[in-house]
Design a protein around this motif. Structure first.
Motif, PDB file in Angstrom:
ATOM      1  N   ILE A   1       0.838  -1.192   0.000  1.00 32.61           N
ATOM      2  CA  ILE A   1       0.000   0.000   0.000  1.00 32.61           C
ATOM      3  C   ILE A   1       0.876   1.247   0.000  1.00 32.61           C
ATOM      4  O   ILE A   1       1.695   1.436   0.912  1.00 32.61           O
ATOM      5  CB  ILE A   1      -0.933   0.009   1.225  1.00 32.61           C
ATOM      6  CG1 ILE A   1      -1.859  -1.229   1.173  1.00 32.61           C
ATOM      7  CG2 ILE A   1      -1.750   1.291   1.286  1.00 32.61           C
ATOM      8  CD1 ILE A   1      -2.640  -1.456   2.438  1.00 32.61           C
ATOM      9  N   GLU A   2       0.724   2.067  -1.013  1.00 34.45           N
ATOM     10  CA  GLU A   2       1.496   3.311  -1.107  1.00 34.45           C
ATOM     11  C   GLU A   2       1.177   4.194   0.096  1.00 34.45           C
ATOM     12  O   GLU A   2       0.018   4.493   0.385  1.00 34.45           O
ATOM     13  CB  GLU A   2       1.141   4.046  -2.398  1.00 34.45           C
ATOM     14  CG  GLU A   2       2.036   5.234  -2.694  1.00 34.45           C
ATOM     15  CD  GLU A   2       3.447   4.826  -3.073  1.00 34.45           C
ATOM     16  OE1 GLU A   2       4.384   5.575  -2.713  1.00 34.45           O
ATOM     17  OE2 GLU A   2       3.601   3.770  -3.719  1.00 34.45           O
ATOM     18  N   GLY A   3       2.223   4.604   0.811  1.00 35.50           N
ATOM     19  CA  GLY A   3       2.041   5.431   1.992  1.00 35.50           C
ATOM     20  C   GLY A   3       1.638   4.661   3.235  1.00 35.50           C
ATOM     21  O   GLY A   3       1.345   5.268   4.276  1.00 35.50           O
ATOM     22  N   GLY A   4       1.609   3.332   3.152  1.00 37.81           N
ATOM     23  CA  GLY A   4       1.233   2.512   4.298  1.00 37.81           C
ATOM     24  C   GLY A   4       2.294   2.510   5.376  1.00 37.81           C
ATOM     25  O   GLY A   4       3.446   2.900   5.147  1.00 37.81           O
ATOM     26  N   ALA A   5       1.923   2.064   6.570  1.00 36.30           N
ATOM     27  CA  ALA A   5       2.837   2.038   7.713  1.00 36.30           C
ATOM     28  C   ALA A   5       4.066   1.191   7.406  1.00 36.30           C
ATOM     29  O   ALA A   5       3.971   0.124   6.794  1.00 36.30           O
ATOM     30  CB  ALA A   5       2.119   1.501   8.944  1.00 36.30           C
ATOM     31  N   GLU A   6       5.231   1.690   7.821  1.00 38.48           N
ATOM     32  CA  GLU A   6       6.491   0.974   7.641  1.00 38.48           C
ATOM     33  C   GLU A   6       6.891   0.307   8.954  1.00 38.48           C
ATOM     34  O   GLU A   6       6.216   0.457   9.980  1.00 38.48           O
ATOM     35  CB  GLU A   6       7.552   1.957   7.145  1.00 38.48           C
ATOM     36  CG  GLU A   6       7.177   2.544   5.787  1.00 38.48           C
ATOM     37  CD  GLU A   6       8.041   3.724   5.369  1.00 38.48           C
ATOM     38  OE1 GLU A   6       8.658   4.352   6.260  1.00 38.48           O
ATOM     39  OE2 GLU A   6       8.080   4.037   4.174  1.00 38.48           O
ATOM     40  N   THR A   7       7.986  -0.426   8.919  1.00 47.88           N
ATOM     41  CA  THR A   7       8.307  -1.296  10.046  1.00 47.88           C
ATOM     42  C   THR A   7       8.479  -0.560  11.367  1.00 47.88           C
ATOM     43  O   THR A   7       8.015  -1.026  12.411  1.00 47.88           O
ATOM     44  CB  THR A   7       9.592  -2.093   9.757  1.00 47.88           C
ATOM     45  OG1 THR A   7      10.631  -1.176   9.364  1.00 47.88           O
ATOM     46  CG2 THR A   7       9.376  -3.089   8.648  1.00 47.88           C
ATOM     47  N   GLU A   8       9.113   0.599  11.350  1.00 49.22           N
ATOM     48  CA  GLU A   8       9.431   1.269  12.610  1.00 49.22           C
ATOM     49  C   GLU A   8       8.249   2.024  13.199  1.00 49.22           C
ATOM     50  O   GLU A   8       8.301   2.467  14.354  1.00 49.22           O
ATOM     51  CB  GLU A   8      10.628   2.204  12.440  1.00 49.22           C
ATOM     52  CG  GLU A   8      10.320   3.597  11.910  1.00 49.22           C
ATOM     53  CD  GLU A   8      10.015   3.638  10.418  1.00 49.22           C
ATOM     54  OE1 GLU A   8       9.795   4.731   9.891  1.00 49.22           O
ATOM     55  OE2 GLU A   8       9.992   2.565   9.777  1.00 49.22           O
ATOM     56  N   THR A   9       7.162   2.168  12.437  1.00 47.49           N
ATOM     57  CA  THR A   9       6.018   2.939  12.923  1.00 47.49           C
ATOM     58  C   THR A   9       4.940   2.069  13.558  1.00 47.49           C
ATOM     59  O   THR A   9       3.939   2.583  14.048  1.00 47.49           O
ATOM     60  CB  THR A   9       5.389   3.751  11.780  1.00 47.49           C
ATOM     61  OG1 THR A   9       4.868   2.849  10.792  1.00 47.49           O
ATOM     62  CG2 THR A   9       6.416   4.669  11.138  1.00 47.49           C
ATOM     63  N   LEU A  10       5.145   0.765  13.560  1.00 48.21           N
ATOM     64  CA  LEU A  10       4.121  -0.133  14.109  1.00 48.21           C
ATOM     65  C   LEU A  10       4.030  -0.019  15.629  1.00 48.21           C
ATOM     66  O   LEU A  10       5.052  -0.004  16.316  1.00 48.21           O
ATOM     67  CB  LEU A  10       4.460  -1.588  13.762  1.00 48.21           C
ATOM     68  CG  LEU A  10       4.359  -2.006  12.310  1.00 48.21           C
ATOM     69  CD1 LEU A  10       4.844  -3.435  12.181  1.00 48.21           C
ATOM     70  CD2 LEU A  10       2.938  -1.872  11.809  1.00 48.21           C
ATOM     71  N   PRO A  11       2.830   0.013  16.177  1.00 49.29           N
ATOM     72  CA  PRO A  11       2.696  -0.100  17.632  1.00 49.29           C
ATOM     73  C   PRO A  11       3.096  -1.511  18.059  1.00 49.29           C
ATOM     74  O   PRO A  11       2.549  -2.493  17.550  1.00 49.29           O
ATOM     75  CB  PRO A  11       1.204   0.145  17.869  1.00 49.29           C
ATOM     76  CG  PRO A  11       0.672   0.741  16.614  1.00 49.29           C
ATOM     77  CD  PRO A  11       1.536   0.227  15.506  1.00 49.29           C
TER      78      PRO A  11
ATOM     79  N   LEU B   1      11.176   0.487   5.787  1.00 52.24           N
ATOM     80  CA  LEU B   1      11.084  -0.772   5.047  1.00 52.24           C
ATOM     81  C   LEU B   1       9.683  -1.359   5.063  1.00 52.24           C
ATOM     82  O   LEU B   1       8.822  -0.977   5.842  1.00 52.24           O
ATOM     83  CB  LEU B   1      12.073  -1.784   5.610  1.00 52.24           C
ATOM     84  CG  LEU B   1      13.561  -1.450   5.427  1.00 52.24           C
ATOM     85  CD1 LEU B   1      14.418  -2.638   5.828  1.00 52.24           C
ATOM     86  CD2 LEU B   1      13.863  -1.026   3.998  1.00 52.24           C
ATOM     87  N   ASP B   2       9.492  -2.334   4.179  1.00 56.38           N
ATOM     88  CA  ASP B   2       8.204  -3.013   4.005  1.00 56.38           C
ATOM     89  C   ASP B   2       8.088  -4.280   4.842  1.00 56.38           C
ATOM     90  O   ASP B   2       7.045  -4.919   4.867  1.00 56.38           O
ATOM     91  CB  ASP B   2       8.047  -3.389   2.532  1.00 56.38           C
ATOM     92  CG  ASP B   2       9.302  -4.095   2.025  1.00 56.38           C
ATOM     93  OD1 ASP B   2       9.388  -5.327   2.138  1.00 56.38           O
ATOM     94  OD2 ASP B   2      10.217  -3.395   1.545  1.00 56.38           O
ATOM     95  N   GLY B   3       9.178  -4.657   5.498  1.00 52.41           N
ATOM     96  CA  GLY B   3       9.194  -5.860   6.314  1.00 52.41           C
ATOM     97  C   GLY B   3      10.555  -6.005   6.963  1.00 52.41           C
ATOM     98  O   GLY B   3      11.489  -5.262   6.638  1.00 52.41           O
ATOM     99  N   ALA B   4      10.661  -6.949   7.871  1.00 53.54           N
ATOM    100  CA  ALA B   4      11.939  -7.162   8.556  1.00 53.54           C
ATOM    101  C   ALA B   4      11.930  -8.508   9.261  1.00 53.54           C
ATOM    102  O   ALA B   4      10.877  -8.993   9.698  1.00 53.54           O
ATOM    103  CB  ALA B   4      12.209  -6.046   9.573  1.00 53.54           C
TER     104      ALA B   4
END
Length: 217
Positions: free
Chosen positions: A61-71, A203-206
């Protein structure tokens, strides 16, 4: 208290690492040795979806949450392990399967235990695995599930025309935990989940180390 490691080891392709087709493989090399340099130093190269990993909205998803912004609350706390081991390889998990495997109480974090876990004993990627149907993914979102995990490298059917199951979950600001090994996990019960991906901004994953804690053992 019993701690169960549900992560798979990272290793090279030559050692039989499972890598989803098209993804960058994991690689490690020795840069310094104790014999020559009085210390050991390694270098690693890793794809964002190698091994046990998280998939976040930015993946599709363009502009979707990235890895470091997840709660982190999405990834730490009570988690239900659904027993779907009765499904044969290549079968899609449906709403009916989930209705039979879910508890009566609300679930925010859900791990899908299938026959996929046995695939980790084989060398290299296996394209025939149990997956989550898009309709079932949408149903989980409607039920309030925010974090979904499965015991292979993708929740999506291999060769599907589009990432519909991913989009159903990620589009609702959920996350997906893939590459789990639930071999030693009793299904049909609740655990405390700790799934901690690397803090990799943008990033999109980790990759992640993931454990389940059985508080009542």
């Amino acid at each position: 208290m019993r701690v169960i490691d549900i992560s798979v080891p990272l290793k090279s392709l030559k050692d039989g690492m499972h890598v989803y087709p098209g993804d960058a493989p994991y690689f490690a090399s020795t840069e310094k040795t104790i014999h020559k340099d009085s210390m050991r130093l390694s270098r690693i190269e890793i794809g964002s979806h190698n091994g046990t990993h998280i998939t976040v909205p930015a993946r599709h998803i363009e502009g979707g949450a990235e890895t470091e912004t997840l709660p982190l609350e999405m990834l730490v706390g009570p988690a239900w392990v659904a027993d779907l081991t009765g499904l044969t390889m290549g079968t899609g998990i449906t709403v009916e399967h989930l209705e039979a495997a879910m508890p009566d109480t609300p679930v925010e974090r859900l791990l899908l235990k299938t026959r996929n876990s046995v695939l980790w004993t084989r060398d290299y990627f296996q394209p025939r695995f149990v997956f989550l149907t898009p309709e079932a993914a949408e149903w989980l979102v409607e039920k309030g599930v925010r974090s979904v995990g499965i015991d292979y490298l993708s929740i999506e059917r291999f060769g599907s025309e589009g990432p519909r199951a991913h989009l159903a979950i990620l589009g609702a600001n959920g996350v997906i935990m893939e590459g789990l090994d639930l071999t030693n996990v009793e299904a049909g019960r609740e655990y405390t989940l700790a799934f901690l991906p690397l803090k990799t901004p943008g990033l999109d994953g980790a990759a992640a180390r993931a454990v389940l804690i059985a508080d009542d053992d």
